[in-house]
Motif scaffolding. Structure first.
Motif, PDB file in Angstrom:
ATOM      1  N   VAL A 184      40.378  59.079-123.958  1.00  0.00           N
ATOM      2  CA  VAL A 184      39.796  60.263-123.205  1.00  0.00           C
ATOM      3  C   VAL A 184      38.522  59.613-122.519  1.00  0.00           C
ATOM      4  N   GLU A 185      38.377  59.940-121.076  1.00  0.00           N
ATOM      5  CA  GLU A 185      37.267  59.540-120.438  1.00  0.00           C
ATOM      6  C   GLU A 185      36.236  60.640-120.056  1.00  0.00           C
ATOM      7  N   GLY A 186      36.965  61.936-120.226  1.00  0.00           N
ATOM      8  CA  GLY A 186      36.004  62.899-119.822  1.00  0.00           C
ATOM      9  C   GLY A 186      36.592  64.448-120.794  1.00  0.00           C
ATOM     10  N   PRO A 187      35.496  65.349-121.024  1.00  0.00           N
ATOM     11  CA  PRO A 187      36.343  66.239-121.597  1.00  0.00           C
ATOM     12  C   PRO A 187      37.463  67.148-120.945  1.00  0.00           C
ATOM     13  N   LEU A 188      38.466  67.476-121.491  1.00  0.00           N
ATOM     14  CA  LEU A 188      39.958  67.965-120.871  1.00  0.00           C
ATOM     15  C   LEU A 188      39.516  69.725-121.314  1.00  0.00           C
ATOM     16  N   HIS A 189      38.927  70.091-120.037  1.00  0.00           N
ATOM     17  CA  HIS A 189      38.746  71.813-120.163  1.00  0.00           C
ATOM     18  C   HIS A 189      39.888  72.507-119.988  1.00  0.00           C
ATOM     19  N   ASP A 190      40.874  72.134-119.489  1.00  0.00           N
ATOM     20  CA  ASP A 190      42.154  72.819-119.016  1.00  0.00           C
ATOM     21  C   ASP A 190      42.917  72.758-120.536  1.00  0.00           C
ATOM     22  N   THR A 191      43.585  73.908-121.091  1.00  0.00           N
ATOM     23  CA  THR A 191      44.328  73.932-122.241  1.00  0.00           C
ATOM     24  C   THR A 191      45.523  74.408-122.245  1.00  0.00           C
TER      25      THR A 191
END
Length: 216
Positions: A184-191
């Motif tokens: 993971v390269e960045g926070p995955l805000h979509d869930t």
């Protein structure tokens, strides 16, 4: 003309010029574009109807995942490894003391990525995947250097299909060999939330139909 009258005329002309410039229609976005050269957009009603006023970029930009394929010596140089959209990756976050035990976390890709020997890694958009049944509860999934995700299935209906039966045999073999990984390269805000129940998860140790003892 006296010096005093000259100054009065100059002020009047300056006021006229300001009035003309100030009447630029907001729909062109010209005024907003000039004001937003610093990259900060206004959220007020002055945004141009033509879209040039724009919206300020979110500070919580949706992250992505870097997916890699370990090309094998036995593979043909032109081998393509297609990672389909909807692929589910899972990892175990290492424990950090008693208060933060090891936890499972999941994600699902939202675009297809094609990898080759020359380009064995590629970025894909992804979303956090939450399943209370499977105990994937971390939300949002965030980047961690020591956490590696591996594919375990594909989103299907309200759950996960772990067979990959609709995918190419090469992809299935790569999954079993553990040579497809993601970071993971960045926070995955979509869930994405799964609503499957324990009954929806097939027990891999259960005997298949027809192999058990005969029933009267």
């Amino acid at each position: 003309m006296t010096p005093q009258n000259t100054r009065v005329l100059a002020y009047a002309l300056a006021g006229l010029a300001i009035g003309v410039l100030g009447s630029t229609p907001s729909g062109t976005g010209w005024a907003q574009t000039g004001k937003q050269s610093s990259g900060v957009a206004s959220s007020g009603a002055g945004a141009g109807a033509g879209g040039l006023g724009g919206v300020a970029p979110s500070l919580n930009v949706q992250g992505g995942v870097d997916i890699c394929f370990a090309h094998q010596k036995s593979d043909h140089p032109d081998t393509l490894m297609v990672i389909p959209s909807g692929t589910v990756f899972v990892a175990r976050r290492p424990a950090n003391g008693r208060k933060d035990p090891a936890q499972m976390e999941g994600l699902v890709t939202t675009e297809t990525v094609t990898l080759t020997e020359m380009q064995p890694c590629g970025m894909a958009d992804a979303s956090t995947l939450v399943s209370r049944t499977r105990h994937w509860l971390i939300n949002p999934v965030r980047p961690q250097v020591d956490v590696t995700f591996q594919p375990v299935g594909e989103v299907s209906g309200n759950g996960v299909d772990t067979t990959f039966e609709d995918e190419a045999s090469g992809f299935q073999a790569a999954v079993k060999a553990g040579i497809i990984t993601a970071h993971v390269e960045g926070p995955l805000h979509d869930t994405v939330y799964l609503s499957e129940s324990p009954a929806d998860i097939e027990d891999p140790d259960a005997p298949s139909a027809g192999t058990g003892p005969e029933t009267p």
